[in-house]
Design a protein around this motif. Structure first.
Motif, PDB file in Angstrom:
ATOM      1  N   THR A 126       0.834  -1.199   0.000  1.00 51.94           N
ATOM      2  CA  THR A 126       0.000   0.000   0.000  1.00 51.94           C
ATOM      3  C   THR A 126       0.873   1.255   0.000  1.00 51.94           C
ATOM      4  OG1 THR A 126      -0.108   0.242   2.407  1.00 51.94           O
ATOM      5  CG2 THR A 126      -1.713  -1.251   1.367  1.00 51.94           C
ATOM      6  N   LYS A 172      -8.427  -0.009  -2.591  1.00 48.99           N
ATOM      7  CA  LYS A 172      -7.744   1.053  -1.856  1.00 48.99           C
ATOM      8  C   LYS A 172      -7.112   0.529  -0.567  1.00 48.99           C
ATOM      9  CE  LYS A 172     -11.185   4.170  -3.678  1.00 48.99           C
ATOM     10  NZ  LYS A 172     -11.897   3.128  -4.405  1.00 48.99           N
ATOM     11  N   LYS A 174      -8.471   0.190   2.172  1.00 48.30           N
ATOM     12  CA  LYS A 174      -8.965   0.962   3.310  1.00 48.30           C
ATOM     13  C   LYS A 174     -10.098   0.219   4.012  1.00 48.30           C
ATOM     14  CE  LYS A 174      -7.477   5.315   1.493  1.00 48.30           C
ATOM     15  NZ  LYS A 174      -7.753   6.576   0.916  1.00 48.30           N
ATOM     16  N   ASN A 175     -10.773  -0.644   3.312  1.00 52.93           N
ATOM     17  CA  ASN A 175     -11.871  -1.421   3.861  1.00 52.93           C
ATOM     18  C   ASN A 175     -11.530  -2.886   3.654  1.00 52.93           C
ATOM     19  OD1 ASN A 175     -14.335  -2.279   4.830  1.00 52.93           O
ATOM     20  ND2 ASN A 175     -15.416  -1.868   2.924  1.00 52.93           N
TER      21      ASN A 175
END
Length: 189
Positions: A126, A172, A174-175
Motif C-alpha cells: 500500500t 484502496k 482501506k476497507n
C-alpha cells in the motif's frame, strides 16, 4: 456398347471414391492439426504494459496498470484467458492517484469474468507501506475487489501485524477484512 458404358461408369465411380478417400485423409490430418493449435496460444507478447482507464467528465483516469515480461493469449479457447507465466506487477490507482501494488510469480486473466488469478509469492503493497503476503489472491476488475481463501500475513508499517485464513478488501486497502485472524493487534480504548 453396353459393356463399354458399364466400364466407363465403373471407372468414373471408382475414380470418384478414390478421390474422396484421399481427400478425406488430408482433411482428417488438418482437423487433427486444428485441435493441436487450439491448445497453443494464439499470440505471445513480451514486455507488456496494459493500462486500464476510466472516463470521468471526458478526462481519462488510469484505474489499473498491468506489467509483465511475457503474456500468452488463449483467446482461441471457448473460455478465453491470458496467461502471465513469468509473473506480473499490477498497480491499482485510487481517485487521488495513489497506488497499491500487487506482485505475483504467475497470473491468469479470465476475459469472460474479468477476474485475475494471482499465484505464487503474492505481495500487496500500500502507499502507507503496509504489506500483505499470500500464495494466491484474486482481483475482480468489475467490482475492484481483492480476495483470497488461503492464508495471508499482514505486515503493517504503523499498526497491526497478523495472520489470517481469509482476506477480503477493496482496491484502496482501506476497507479490508482478515478472517480467522491471529497475531499482534493494537486496540484503541
Amino acid at each position: 456398347m453396353k459393356i463399354n458404358s458399364l466400364h466407363i461408369k465403373t471407372y468414373i465411380v471408382t475414380t470418384f471414391v478414390v478421390t474422396m478417400f484421399f481427400s478425406c485423409d488430408n482433411n482428417f490430418k488438418e482437423v487433427q492439426q486444428i485441435g493441436v493449435l487450439q491448445n497453443q496460444p494464439i499470440g505471445e507478447a513480451k514486455n507488456i504494459n496494459l493500462k486500464y482507464t476510466e472516463a470521468e467528465d471526458s478526462i481519462g483516469r488510469i484505474v489499473a496498470n498491468l506489467e509483465s515480461p511475457k503474456m500468452l493469449d488463449y483467446s482461441n479457447r471457448d473460455f478465453s484467458f491470458s496467461e502471465f507465466p513469468d509473473g506480473l506487477r499490477l498497480s491499482l490507482y485510487d481517485e487521488n492517484n495513489q497506488k497499491n501494488i500487487v506482485l505475483a510469480d504467475y497470473g491468469i486473466v479470465y476475459n469472460a469474468t474479468d477476474l485475475i488469478d494471482l499465484q505464487g509469492n503474492v505481495i500487496l503493497i500500500t502507499p502507507q507501506k503496509d504489506s500483505l503476503f499470500a500464495e494466491q489472491m484474486y482481483y475482480d476488475q468489475k467490482r475492484e475487489w481483492l480476495f483470497s481463501n488461503l492464508p495471508v500475513r499482514l505486515k503493517s508499517a504503523t499498526a497491526n501485524n497478523g495472520h489470517g485464513d481469509i482476506f477480503d478488501s477493496d482496491t484502496k486497502f482501506k476497507n479490508y477484512t482478515i478472517l480467522e485472524g491471529r497475531g499482534d493487534m493494537i486496540l484503541k480504548d
